[in-house]
Design a protein around this motif. Sequence first.
Motif, mmCIF file in Angstrom:
data_model
loop_
_atom_site.group_PDB
_atom_site.id
_atom_site.type_symbol
_atom_site.label_atom_id
_atom_site.label_comp_id
_atom_site.label_asym_id
_atom_site.label_seq_id
_atom_site.Cartn_x
_atom_site.Cartn_y
_atom_site.Cartn_z
ATOM 1 N N ILE A 59 16.736 9.747 15.635
ATOM 2 C CA ILE A 59 16.079 9.436 14.346
ATOM 3 C C ILE A 59 15.286 8.141 14.505
ATOM 4 O O ILE A 59 15.813 7.129 15.004
ATOM 5 N N GLU A 60 14.018 8.176 13.999
ATOM 6 C CA GLU A 60 13.190 6.979 14.044
ATOM 7 C C GLU A 60 12.449 6.832 12.708
ATOM 8 O O GLU A 60 12.009 7.808 12.098
ATOM 9 N N TRP A 61 12.273 5.544 12.287
ATOM 10 C CA TRP A 61 11.490 5.221 11.053
ATOM 11 C C TRP A 61 10.296 4.369 11.470
ATOM 12 O O TRP A 61 10.425 3.434 12.252
ATOM 13 N N PHE A 62 9.128 4.741 10.879
ATOM 14 C CA PHE A 62 7.898 4.007 11.154
ATOM 15 C C PHE A 62 7.203 3.684 9.812
ATOM 16 O O PHE A 62 7.453 4.324 8.785
ATOM 17 N N TYR A 63 6.267 2.716 9.860
ATOM 18 C CA TYR A 63 5.340 2.530 8.736
ATOM 19 C C TYR A 63 3.940 2.460 9.308
ATOM 20 O O TYR A 63 3.740 2.080 10.468
ATOM 21 N N LEU A 64 2.980 2.831 8.469
ATOM 22 C CA LEU A 64 1.573 2.771 8.874
ATOM 23 C C LEU A 64 0.915 1.574 8.226
ATOM 24 O O LEU A 64 0.986 1.407 6.998
ATOM 25 N N ASP A 65 0.264 0.733 9.038
ATOM 26 C CA ASP A 65 -0.428 -0.418 8.465
ATOM 27 C C ASP A 65 -1.735 0.057 7.826
ATOM 28 O O ASP A 65 -2.126 1.224 7.964
ATOM 29 N N PRO A 66 -2.438 -0.818 7.056
ATOM 30 C CA PRO A 66 -3.672 -0.400 6.384
ATOM 31 C C PRO A 66 -4.705 0.210 7.332
ATOM 32 O O PRO A 66 -5.538 1.012 6.886
ATOM 33 N N ALA A 67 -4.623 -0.148 8.642
ATOM 34 C CA ALA A 67 -5.581 0.432 9.594
ATOM 35 C C ALA A 67 -5.122 1.788 10.106
ATOM 36 O O ALA A 67 -5.817 2.437 10.886
ATOM 37 N N GLY A 68 -3.916 2.223 9.705
ATOM 38 C CA GLY A 68 -3.414 3.524 10.124
ATOM 39 C C GLY A 68 -2.579 3.464 11.383
ATOM 40 O O GLY A 68 -2.178 4.522 11.904
ATOM 41 N N LYS A 69 -2.278 2.278 11.899
ATOM 42 C CA LYS A 69 -1.483 2.151 13.116
ATOM 43 C C LYS A 69 -0.011 2.266 12.764
ATOM 44 O O LYS A 69 0.457 1.720 11.790
ATOM 45 N N ARG A 70 0.724 2.999 13.684
ATOM 46 C CA ARG A 70 2.142 3.238 13.460
ATOM 47 C C ARG A 70 2.962 2.103 14.060
ATOM 48 O O ARG A 70 2.743 1.685 15.195
ATOM 49 N N HIS A 71 3.989 1.638 13.241
ATOM 50 C CA HIS A 71 4.907 0.589 13.704
ATOM 51 C C HIS A 71 6.332 1.061 13.449
ATOM 52 O O HIS A 71 6.671 1.441 12.329
ATOM 53 N N PHE A 121 5.622 5.444 4.852
ATOM 54 C CA PHE A 121 6.785 5.414 5.742
ATOM 55 C C PHE A 121 6.985 6.806 6.341
ATOM 56 O O PHE A 121 6.904 7.810 5.624
ATOM 57 N N ILE A 122 7.262 6.832 7.684
ATOM 58 C CA ILE A 122 7.406 8.087 8.422
ATOM 59 C C ILE A 122 8.833 8.187 8.952
ATOM 60 O O ILE A 122 9.371 7.238 9.544
ATOM 61 N N CYS A 123 9.427 9.353 8.715
ATOM 62 C CA CYS A 123 10.778 9.652 9.233
ATOM 63 C C CYS A 123 10.606 10.714 10.338
ATOM 64 O O CYS A 123 10.110 11.811 10.056
ATOM 65 N N LEU A 124 11.019 10.408 11.585
ATOM 66 C CA LEU A 124 10.910 11.321 12.723
ATOM 67 C C LEU A 124 12.317 11.733 13.156
ATOM 68 O O LEU A 124 13.150 10.878 13.436
ATOM 69 N N VAL A 125 12.567 13.028 13.194
ATOM 70 C CA VAL A 125 13.858 13.558 13.651
ATOM 71 C C VAL A 125 13.569 14.538 14.798
ATOM 72 O O VAL A 125 12.753 15.452 14.628
ATOM 73 N N LYS A 126 14.202 14.290 15.959
ATOM 74 C CA LYS A 126 13.997 15.188 17.100
ATOM 75 C C LYS A 126 15.329 15.426 17.818
ATOM 76 O O LYS A 126 16.240 14.603 17.749
ATOM 77 N N LYS A 136 6.432 12.149 5.712
ATOM 78 C CA LYS A 136 5.826 10.877 5.299
ATOM 79 C C LYS A 136 5.997 10.694 3.775
ATOM 80 O O LYS A 136 5.804 11.630 3.004
ATOM 81 N N THR A 137 6.324 9.469 3.387
ATOM 82 C CA THR A 137 6.454 9.101 1.966
ATOM 83 C C THR A 137 5.669 7.818 1.708
ATOM 84 O O THR A 137 5.767 6.857 2.473
ATOM 85 N N GLN A 138 4.909 7.831 0.610
ATOM 86 C CA GLN A 138 4.168 6.638 0.202
ATOM 87 C C GLN A 138 5.027 5.823 -0.758
ATOM 88 O O GLN A 138 5.526 6.329 -1.756
ATOM 89 N N LEU A 139 5.207 4.547 -0.473
ATOM 90 C CA LEU A 139 5.965 3.639 -1.327
ATOM 91 C C LEU A 139 4.987 2.906 -2.246
ATOM 92 O O LEU A 139 4.044 2.263 -1.769
ATOM 93 N N ARG A 140 5.215 3.017 -3.581
ATOM 94 C CA ARG A 140 4.376 2.322 -4.551
ATOM 95 C C ARG A 140 5.207 1.236 -5.231
ATOM 96 O O ARG A 140 6.348 1.470 -5.656
ATOM 97 N N VAL A 141 4.594 0.047 -5.340
ATOM 98 C CA VAL A 141 5.260 -1.104 -5.956
ATOM 99 C C VAL A 141 4.490 -1.475 -7.229
ATOM 100 O O VAL A 141 3.252 -1.578 -7.195
ATOM 101 N N PHE A 142 5.221 -1.691 -8.346
ATOM 102 C CA PHE A 142 4.593 -2.010 -9.633
ATOM 103 C C PHE A 142 5.149 -3.318 -10.204
ATOM 104 O O PHE A 142 6.336 -3.644 -10.017
ATOM 105 N N GLU A 143 4.256 -4.020 -10.952
ATOM 106 C CA GLU A 143 4.687 -5.212 -11.686
ATOM 107 C C GLU A 143 3.949 -5.234 -13.029
ATOM 108 O O GLU A 143 2.720 -5.194 -13.082
ATOM 109 N N LYS A 144 4.713 -5.278 -14.123
ATOM 110 C CA LYS A 144 4.136 -5.308 -15.470
ATOM 111 C C LYS A 144 3.469 -6.662 -15.716
ATOM 112 O O LYS A 144 4.060 -7.710 -15.452
ATOM 113 N N PRO A 145 2.230 -6.664 -16.233
ATOM 114 C CA PRO A 145 1.570 -7.945 -16.472
ATOM 115 C C PRO A 145 2.183 -8.665 -17.677
ATOM 116 O O PRO A 145 2.898 -8.072 -18.496
ATOM 117 N N ALA A 146 1.884 -9.942 -17.794
ATOM 118 C CA ALA A 146 2.327 -10.727 -18.948
ATOM 119 C C ALA A 146 1.589 -10.247 -20.207
ATOM 120 O O ALA A 146 0.543 -9.599 -20.128
#
Length: 597
Positions: A59-71, A121-126, A136-146
């Motif tokens: 099992i491996e977990w990765f994330y993609l940076d804004p340029a699309g590179k896997r880490h 975020f990428i989940c790899l199972v082999k 692949k799952t996209q993580l969205r972060v929210f903050e309510k304004p004042a």
Amino acid sequence: MALRTKTALLVGLFFLLHTWGVKAQVKVEMEDRVEVTLGTAAEIPCLYTTDVGFGGLIIEWFYLDPAGKRHRIYFQDPTMRIEETNSQFTGRIKVDVTPSQGSGQVLLRVLETRLGDELDFICLVKSLTDGNDQGKTQLRVFEKPAHPIIKSVDEDIWFNNEEPVKIGSCEAKNGYPRPSITWYKDNTPLSNVPNEVSVLSKETTESSGLFSVESELSLKVVKEDQGSEFYCEVNYQIIGGFGMLESEKKKIRVRYPSDEVNLWVKSPKRDIKEGDTVEFECLGNGNPQPLFTFRNREMVELNAINNVLELRNVSRLDSGLYECFTTDIETFEEVVGNTTLFVNYLEPADVSPEETLTLSQGADLNQSCNALSSLKTHTVWMKNGVKVATGNILSLRDVVYDMAGTYECMVTVPQLVGMETSAAFQLIVEGSPEISEPQSTSLEQAVESTVVLTCRARGNPTPTITWRSAGSLVDSQSNVTEDGVLSWVNVKVSSDLNVSCNASNTNGNVETLYSIKATGGSGVIIAVLIICLLLLAILGSVLYFLYKKGKICGRSGKQDLTKEKTSRDNIVVEMKSDNTEEAVLLAVNGDKTSGDQ
């Protein structure tokens, strides 16, 4: 030693399976998006199915940076678990694996989420063979304004027809993703319209990475904008949808000259009568209200306070046209408002033909009462507080003394309470005297007694009362009252007599006769008593004489004495006489013996 042995066995198994050409089947499923509030933990699930046991999976977990590179941030095989170092997630992730028969779940938990965590975020199972799959799952972060802050211009805004002017600004701070601002006027959204509405927005990225947005509204102001409410609405994204915040509402003050003026009577709120205090108010359609000048129909300027004109104790002479006016600052022309004042009136009442009337008994009267008024009137005639007639004509037929007196006519205006007047007249009735009949003219009085006789008469002119008895005048006393004349005499009764009361004036005379019957008096009673006393005295003398002669008490005739022995203190003597005399028993105290006398 055991770990090395286990690892060697797994590696050997991998090569053996690979050599045999066996390829495992692996299937991964993940959610498209996971949403989280800034600063809280994000949970990203990875579901898998396989035809090999869990011990044969990597099992491996990765994330993609804004340029699309896997880490890679996490690695796990049957022999080890490794969290990558020097990553933005180092120390902030946890991975939990829940295996089951032929399937399982790998849960990635990102602690204390940051704005930079909004990545794929990428989940790899082999398997240990060539079988593998990933999701692949996209993580969205929210903050309510004042809460938004609105600022409106403080000064008044002069309307014009040339270009928009600034109305106010609205600011929403520290939201994520970028919030948006919408302006409203009286609940109607505003958008850019050339030469009419201008909305300019500015975005700022804070050092925290959050967004602050500021919007400025400019508007071509018209008169109708006076009193309108403006506010801004902030829209932002939240988990599962959108949120909205509204600012407080602000009113702008629009200044514009009056081109129309209205004048009206502020009080009283009814028909106006003489004596009232009247207030006029003048109001223009401009803002703010200009200073007005008042004048009457004779073009005389009148003093007013705060655009209110007060007239006290008005009369009918104050009726007429009134104006208020101001000057247009652009055209320098007068803008005028006007109204007409009418003051209702009720003149003093007048009675006719005269205020003092003298009529003979039996005559008729028609007396009128009139009061000139601007409104319909109602007339009531009163005498001694009692209503006797209605209408402006008082008619009396065949007048008598009881009709004499003061009559008052009261004139009112039913439409206006308190609007009234009155007048009065005096009615005098002339005629021959009238005597008030006494309860009884036939009397019985004891001889030598004194009786008081009264006589009451009325008439106009005031009558004179005289008393006569046996053809001679009797002295009397009289008093004049409101009802006429009261006279009285003191009459001594010596025998039956007649006494007359005569009332007379220039119009005639009238007489009442009292008949007095004399009855027994005190002198006769005294005489009777004396006679009775004399008779009693004579009777006593006769009895005494007879007693001395023995004609009573057994002192004559034959007597038989029967002596008996008695005690010293008790002697009983029995005396007998013939059949014509009575027997008497005498009880005598003493020692002597009774014998013939």
